[in-house]
Structure formats: C-alpha cells, structure tokens
Scaffold this motif. Structure first.
Motif, short mmCIF file in Angstrom:
data_model
loop_
_atom_site.label_atom_id
_atom_site.label_comp_id
_atom_site.label_asym_id
_atom_site.label_seq_id
_atom_site.Cartn_x
_atom_site.Cartn_y
_atom_site.Cartn_z
N ILE A 314 35.69 40.50 52.55
CA ILE A 314 34.64 41.08 51.70
C ILE A 314 33.82 42.07 52.53
O ILE A 314 33.45 43.15 52.05
N GLN A 315 33.59 41.70 53.79
CA GLN A 315 32.89 42.64 54.69
C GLN A 315 33.70 43.91 54.88
O GLN A 315 33.15 45.00 55.00
N TRP A 316 35.00 43.78 54.92
CA TRP A 316 35.88 44.94 55.09
C TRP A 316 35.78 45.86 53.85
O TRP A 316 35.69 47.08 53.98
N LEU A 317 35.72 45.26 52.67
CA LEU A 317 35.52 46.08 51.46
C LEU A 317 34.19 46.82 51.55
O LEU A 317 34.07 47.97 51.17
N ARG A 318 33.19 46.09 52.09
CA ARG A 318 31.83 46.64 52.18
C ARG A 318 31.72 47.71 53.27
O ARG A 318 31.30 48.83 53.00
N ASP A 319 32.16 47.38 54.49
CA ASP A 319 31.92 48.27 55.63
C ASP A 319 33.08 49.22 55.90
O ASP A 319 32.86 50.38 56.26
N MET A 323 33.04 50.01 49.51
CA MET A 323 33.14 49.82 48.06
C MET A 323 31.82 49.35 47.44
O MET A 323 31.61 49.45 46.24
N PHE A 324 30.96 48.73 48.27
CA PHE A 324 29.62 48.33 47.80
C PHE A 324 28.75 48.15 49.04
O PHE A 324 29.27 48.21 50.17
N ARG A 325 27.46 47.91 48.82
CA ARG A 325 26.56 47.84 49.98
C ARG A 325 26.26 46.42 50.43
O ARG A 325 25.93 46.18 51.58
N TYR A 326 26.33 45.46 49.49
CA TYR A 326 26.01 44.07 49.84
C TYR A 326 27.14 43.18 49.33
O TYR A 326 27.63 43.36 48.20
N SER A 327 27.51 42.18 50.15
CA SER A 327 28.63 41.31 49.78
C SER A 327 28.49 40.69 48.38
O SER A 327 29.48 40.63 47.64
N PRO A 328 27.30 40.21 47.98
CA PRO A 328 27.18 39.59 46.65
C PRO A 328 27.53 40.55 45.49
O PRO A 328 27.90 40.11 44.41
N GLU A 329 27.46 41.88 45.73
CA GLU A 329 27.84 42.82 44.67
C GLU A 329 29.32 42.71 44.30
O GLU A 329 29.73 43.15 43.24
N SER A 330 30.09 42.11 45.19
CA SER A 330 31.53 41.96 44.91
C SER A 330 31.71 41.21 43.59
O SER A 330 32.64 41.48 42.83
N GLU A 331 30.79 40.28 43.30
CA GLU A 331 30.92 39.50 42.06
C GLU A 331 30.71 40.39 40.83
O GLU A 331 31.48 40.30 39.86
N LYS A 374 39.01 50.14 41.40
CA LYS A 374 38.22 49.47 42.46
C LYS A 374 37.90 48.03 42.07
O LYS A 374 37.95 47.11 42.88
N GLU A 375 37.59 47.83 40.77
CA GLU A 375 37.22 46.49 40.30
C GLU A 375 38.38 45.50 40.47
O GLU A 375 38.19 44.37 40.90
N HIS A 376 39.60 45.96 40.13
CA HIS A 376 40.78 45.09 40.30
C HIS A 376 40.96 44.75 41.78
O HIS A 376 41.29 43.62 42.15
N PHE A 377 40.76 45.76 42.57
CA PHE A 377 40.96 45.62 44.00
C PHE A 377 39.98 44.60 44.60
O PHE A 377 40.35 43.74 45.39
N ILE A 378 38.73 44.71 44.18
CA ILE A 378 37.70 43.78 44.68
C ILE A 378 37.99 42.36 44.19
O ILE A 378 37.93 41.39 44.95
N ARG A 379 38.37 42.27 42.91
CA ARG A 379 38.67 40.94 42.37
C ARG A 379 39.85 40.30 43.11
O ARG A 379 39.84 39.12 43.45
N ALA A 380 40.88 41.11 43.39
CA ALA A 380 42.06 40.57 44.09
C ALA A 380 41.69 40.10 45.50
O ALA A 380 42.21 39.09 45.98
#
Ligand SMILES: Nc1ncnc2c1ncn2[C@@H]1O[C@H](COP(=O)(O)OP(=O)(O)O)[C@@H](O)[C@H]1O
Ligand SMILES: O=P(O)(O)OC[C@H](O)CO
Length: 498
Positions: A314-319, A323-331, A374-380
């Motif tokens: 999730i950090q990798w998606l973030r940093d 893809m987003f700025r804060y890990s909780p946004e992944s939800e 991006k949404e599918h990618f984050i969910r996966a």
C-alpha cells in the motif's frame, strides 16, 4: 492527589518507532510516533540507519513524557518490542555501528544462503532453529557484514564487535552500554539459536563463521534486564523489564494465551501466529516454528506464517506510484469498484515468504485489460494481503490439525474495513478487531508489567481484551473458490517468471 502510574512500551517497527503509555487497564494513555528513513541501496536490499533508529526512540520517549507532563517516577517499567531479524553490528568500544542495520526484508545474503543449501544444511537448520535457510533471518546477515565490511572479521575475532537485533541495540543504548541482552523470541529468529536446547548453536555458528563473543545473553521475555542510564531524560533508573519480537508481542497483546489461538498482524508485512503451547510443532507446509515467549519459568512455542509484503504494498501505491497521499485512502478508491475485474497483484517485491519461500520471485500483475482502472489496481493490491493470509492459514490448519474458528487481527492496515470484510469472506471465518489495535506495544507492556508486579498474571491481562468490530463472512463459497483459484494461478505464474 496520587499520581497515575504507567508502563512505557517502545515499539520499534519497520517503518516507524512508537512510544505508548499504558495504564493498569491496558488502555492507551498517550502515543508518540516517528517515521524514519528506508534505504534501498540495490534492488531487493533494505537497510536502516541504526543511529537514526536510536534518535527516533529518544524523540518518541520525549514526546510522551513532555506532551502529557509525565514525571519519570510515574513510569513503572519499560517494555521493548521490535521489528525482528533486523541486524545491527557495532563496535563495543565506540558504540558505533560498523554498517547500516540490514532489515529483515533485505535479500543481500541470498548467495550465503545458496552456499548453505548447497552444503546440505537445510534439515539441520530446520531441526535446530525451526527456521528455513532464507536471507530473512539474522545469521546470514551477520556473516554478510563480517565478509563485506573491511576489517570487520578481524575485529569480530578479537572480541571487539557486538551483534544485536533491534531490541538488543536499544537496550544497549538505554543502559549506557551496560547490557548486551535479548530474549528467547528474538533469539529464535536469528538462525543461530537452538530453540529446543535454549542455547546458541555452536554447530550453526561454525557454519556461519560467527564468533560467539558477538552474541547477546538470552533471557526470558518478562524479566528485569537492565535499568536506564541516568544520562537519559528519565533522571532515574527505570527498569527495562519486557522484551519480545513484535509478532510474538502481538500474540501476547491479543491475549492468545491458550493453545490453538491465532492472530494475524497487518503491518509492513503480515504475520500469522498460532500458539502451540509447550509443543514445538515442526511444519511440513512452509511455516516456521518459533518461540512465542519465555514466561513463568517455561518457554511456549508458536507456528508462524510470515508474509514479507503487505502494508508496504500500500505504501508502494502511495509513494512509488503516487496513487494517493495517505494509506487509508486506498479504501475509498477500492470501494468505487465492485471487484478487481479479474486483476491480481502478487507483491513479491522481495521474493515470497511463507508458504512458498521463493527468494528470487519478483512482483507481478495479471489480468489487466483496457478497462482496468486505478481503482481496480488499488483493490487488487489490497486483496493481495487477504489472499496471502489465506495461503498461510491453509498451511497452518494442515500443520496443526486445528481448524480456525475466529481470527484476531491487528496492525496498521486493519483500519481498512473493506480489507477486513474481504478477509472474512475469503477465509469464511469471522474476523475480530480489538479496541486496542496497538497489540504489539501492549504485549511488550504486559511482559514488562508482569516482571515488576504491575499486573498479577496472564489471566488478569487476558480479561482486558475487548472486541471493537466483528466482520462475518458474507460471500458465497463458490465465488470465494473462483477468486482464490485465480490467485493461486497468479502466484504459480509469478514463481515461474525468473
Ligand atoms: N487504512 C489502511 N489501509 C491499508 N493499509 C494501511 C492503512 N493504514 C495503514 N496501512 C498500512 O499499514 C502499514 C503500517 O502499519 P504498522 O502496523 O504501523 O507497520 P509497521 O509496524 O510494520 O511499521 C503501512 O504499510 C501502511 O501502508
Ligand atoms: O515491523 P513489522 O510490524 O512489519 O514487523 C516485522 C517483523 O517482525 C519481521 O519479522
């Protein structure tokens, strides 16, 4: 007015250091947290600066004491819990590390592991340590430092160097260089400790060419090891009275004190542990046998499934991918789609841990179409945490012969409700998230508090555990099987691509 008294827990994790004050009810009174630098000097390598870790410890201690105006005499004892296996080697005379701390995830000692495997040592390693030949564990990291840092081997042989996992390093610093000590749980992650005989293993030390003089003294997990040096801001000698590797500390903090109880922690990695009592169960399915704790004059064991990449994906998606700025946004992103539409992310960034143990595998993505967003990618990516957990749980049920009734969860990523629901669906068992989610720090506090009489016994502690939210399985089993089948194919393909 009488002052309240607390246990101070220091949780030195892979990405941040926390100091937490716990009261007599096992509730959090105050937390201070600090992140520190991650170094990736080569692909697959991960390192930390041990001095920066020490500074972060000082700064979080100052944070809790000053923000709440806590006087040092209100701290009854200190408990320490740590990212495990991470290896520091320092000069006994100067106190200076001779190389960066080599982090548990780091792969730089793979060639040493290869030599150990070629020498046919896998069975010896497993039967003595409960572990596998993998760069994950400290032993080959120590050898790597002695082989690669100029002059290190000569210094080590002259008795001038000390090895420690992070608990040992912090206690060395807190005690002003007085104590070179660890506990059974951390020793059991080094590849150099015999978990049945409860001593450093001379045969393995010889194979690893590590001088015994470098190794710390091994003690129970609840014990007064040392007192803080008055040079630090406590101004008085505070007993350091509990140590446990973070995953064992979480097992204790989750009150999994009976045989067969299981917890899963979703942090940088994901670690599922089952208490197996006084029996050291050897795994036939890619799990580790490890010491759960040394307490009340005996040692208890656990079966462990170690997943190397979980929250760090999730950090990798973030940093990495921004893809987003804060890990909780992944939800939020993941909720915008019904499913991944057949996309699977296998986050084998540093190889695969349990139950596959494939050091050379690297991350892979499957099932991408022109419609993938991006949404599918984050969910996966989020779902990959749950799939890896299922892989490990299946292995654990086979090894232990126990089928899981409920799963207790903790760690940074359990705040993600979508992930928790998907986890329950995939395992088809209820997932219980406790009120106190800082169970790692809590476990270390309990161990310290027990040593100084702040708490009476482990049963008093177990009564503190309270559920915050229960996630019940909702998905149809046929759908679950179809999804899991796709995951298994993705993992297989990942391991074939080298
Ligand atoms: N709501 C969330 N959803 C998904 N992942 C999260 C969420 N909140 C935190 N994380 C992840 O959890 C990890 C932090 O958990 P923590 O238990 O503090 O880790 P560690 O002890 O390994 O340093 C980070 O990798 C972060 O990306
Ligand atoms: O720092 P964490 O919480 O990811 O835990 C790391 C583990 O102890 C590695 O074995």
């Amino acid at each position: 007015m009488t002052k309240n008294h607390y246990i101070l827990s220091l949780d030195q994790g892979t990405t941040s250091t926390r100091a937490i004050l716990f009261n007599k009810q096992g509730e959090i009174h105050f937390t201070s947290q600090q992140e520190f630098t991650q170094y990736f000097p080569e692909p697959g390598w991960v390192e930390h600066d041990a001095n920066e870790i020490w500074s972060s410890v000082l700064s979080v201690i100052a944070g809790v004491l000053s923000k709440r105006n806590i006087q040092p005499d209100q701290i009854e004892a200190i408990g320490i819990t740590n990212q495990r296996e991470t290896t520091v080697v320092w000069d006994k005379n100067t106190g200076e590390p001779i190389y960066n701390a080599i982090v548990w995830q780091s792969r730089q000692s793979e060639s040493i592991c290869h030599e150990l495997r070629e020498a046919g040592l896998e069975d010896e390693v497993r039967s003595r340590t409960g572990l596998l030949v993998d760069p994950y564990f400290s032993g080959t990291k120590v050898k790597w430092i002695l082989d690669n840092v100029e002059g290190a081997r000569e210094q080590a042989e002259a008795g001038e160097l000390l090895f420690g996992t992070i608990d040992t390093w912090i206690i060395w610093k807190l005690s002003g260089g007085q104590a070179h000590v660890t506990d059974y749980t951390n020793a059991s992650r080094t590849l150099m400790y015999n978990i049945h005989e409860l001593e450093w293993d001379d045969f393995l030390l010889e194979k690893l060419t590590v001088p015994k003089s470098m190794l710390p003294e091994v003690k129970p997990s609840s014990h007064v090891y040392a007192e803080t040096s008055t040079d630090h801001f406590f101004g008085r000698a505070v007993p350091i009275a509990g140590i446990a590797g973070d995953q064992q500390a979480a097992l204790f903090g989750q009150a999994c004190i009976e045989e067969g109880m299981v917890k899963n922690t979703y942090g940088t990695g994901c670690f599922m542990l089952m208490n197996t009592g006084e029996k050291a169960v050897q795994s036939d399915n890619g799990l580790l046998t490890t010491i759960a704790w040394g307490l009340d004059g005996k040692v208890e064991y656990a079966l462990e499934g170690s997943i190397f990449v979980a929250g760090s994906a999730i950090q990798w998606l973030r940093d990495g991918l921004r893809m987003f700025r804060y890990s909780p946004e992944s939800e939020e992103y993941a909720r915008r789609v019904e499913s991944t539409d057949g996309v699977y992310v296998v986050p084998a960034f540093v190889g695969l841990g349990a139950p596959y143990w494939d050091s050379e595998a690297r991350g892979a993505i499957f099932g991408v179409t022109r419609g993938t967003t991006k949404e599918h990618f984050i969910r996966a990516t989020l779902e990959s945490l749950a799939y890896q957990t299922k892989d490990v749980l299946d292995a654990m049920e086979k090894d232990s012969g126990i089928s899981l009734k409920r799963l207790r969860v903790d760690g940074g990523a359990v705040g993600n409700n979508l992930l928790m629901q998907f986890q329950s669906d995939l395992l088809q068992v209820p997932v219980d998230r406790p009120i106190v989610k800082e169970t790692t720090a809590l476990g270390a506090a309990y161990l310290a508090g027990l040593a100084v009489g702040f708490w009476k016994d482990k049963y008093e502690i177990a009564a503190h555990w309270k559920v915050d939210e229960k996630f019940e399985p909702e998905m149809e089993e046929a759908r679950r099987d179809e999804l899991y089948d796709g995951w298994q194919k993705a993992v297989k393909a990942t391991m074939m691509f080298k």
